[in-house]
Design an enzyme around this catalytic site. Sequence first.
Site, PDB file in Angstrom:
ATOM      1  N   HIS A 334     -17.466  24.402  86.330  1.00 22.26           N
ATOM      2  CA  HIS A 334     -18.335  24.277  85.154  1.00 22.26           C
ATOM      3  C   HIS A 334     -19.681  23.625  85.504  1.00 22.26           C
ATOM      4  O   HIS A 334     -20.623  23.693  84.715  1.00 22.26           O
ATOM      5  CB  HIS A 334     -17.659  23.433  84.066  1.00 22.26           C
ATOM      6  N   GLU A 359       6.610   8.293  84.903  1.00 22.27           N
ATOM      7  CA  GLU A 359       7.995   8.702  85.207  1.00 22.27           C
ATOM      8  C   GLU A 359       8.253   8.722  86.717  1.00 22.27           C
ATOM      9  O   GLU A 359       8.948   9.584  87.243  1.00 22.27           O
ATOM     10  CB  GLU A 359       8.337  10.032  84.515  1.00 22.27           C
TER      11      GLU A 359
END
Length: 379
Positions: A334, A359
């Site tokens: 971009h 996690e």
Amino acid sequence: MSDLELREELCSNLAKWCEANIEPHMEHDDAEGKFRLDLFQGLGSQGYAGITLPEAYGGAGLSYLDYVAALETIAKYSVAYSVTLSVSSMVQTIINEYGNEKQKQKYLPKLTSGEEIGAFALSESHSGSDAASLKTTAKKTEGGYILNGTKMWITSAGVAKTYIVMARTGGEGAKGVSAFIVRDGDKGFTYGKAEKKMGWKASPTRELVFENCFVSEENLLLKEGEGFSVAMGGLDRGRIAIGSIGVGCAQRALDEAIKYSLGRVQFRQPIFDFQGLQFMMSEMACEVEASRLLVQRAAELVDQKKSSPKLSSMAKMKATDTAMYVTTEAVQIHGGVGYTSEYPVERFMRDAKVLQIVEGTNQIQKVVIARQLKKEYSL
Ligand code: CAA
């Protein structure tokens, strides 16, 4: 209809719902750090809050493959809501797997319907990767336990109602840990500091503070000393879910990069037509596909009741590293506008970072994988 067709239909309906209900809020809510309970409950009323849980407890009774496909779909619109759903689902899985009938009847229906959110409390300030060194205590008293300590970085803290809290009932190490169900509003249980984060801004993260908090013995999961296995068992499944969120995050960034590069003209041609960019996007697409396949393989093993900590950790590590890589490349493609909030890729890049940490960091996933490899080769 085949299972695959049903799954595709589920994801297509879910994508339409997310496009209409979640997407319009995300730029604003990310900037403001705003979580909308009504959006989460909306996902619940559409049947997505308890996908894998048995119908007897209000779940949809679908497969883990269906579940990871749904999480991937939601993550394409919002990593924050997908994570909220995945942690709440991990709490449901834990109660369903390790809870007794009374606990299941009492706590599951409100979670599977999406009326309430579940949260998982393992980490503490001095106990992150070394989870078994946690210090929160649960002292036996008549009819229950008294909890004291502080939990940190708890996803959905403050908006969740049901918490799985790991606390020490015995001596040092994993064997001294027990798991409890604690409810929002329990006396002696309050919320501490709200974290200001780089990403996941629409998902609240706070401390949990326990000061002489009484928890009834009815709320102990399994037996004293079995809480570390409860937590690890939950994470074995949860890590696959985090992997699927990584896939959704990466897929959205890839979609945005391709669309943008097809429309952006420089040197009299769409930038997509430059081979340098084509090679970037081909590699990104390949990594996304490989990650999705690994996540699906790990999910398939859960469905076949052959759940493997090794595959869960591989799926989590590979897919979240892919999310970081692909979102970073998407911002690069971009150019300057990719670094502004005018385009969503910068949000997905910030959201990807913590997927490599939660996690279990991706370094911890390597520890789990290596331990399993050693076991397999030492047989
Ligand atoms: N399933 C069931 N039980 C397990 C298990 C598993 N996968 N892994 C371990 N256990 C049990 C076993 O009973 C084991 O005892 P035995 O060896 O006698 O069988 C006991 O736990 C101790 O296991 P370890 O010796 O392997 O424990 P360890 O101290 O070496 O730690 C670890 C292992 C993998 C590093 C673990 O501490 C770990 O996973 N750390 C990362 C912590 C983490 O993932 N935190 C996440 C926070 S939650 C979050 O992020 C959610 C969110 O909000 C988004």
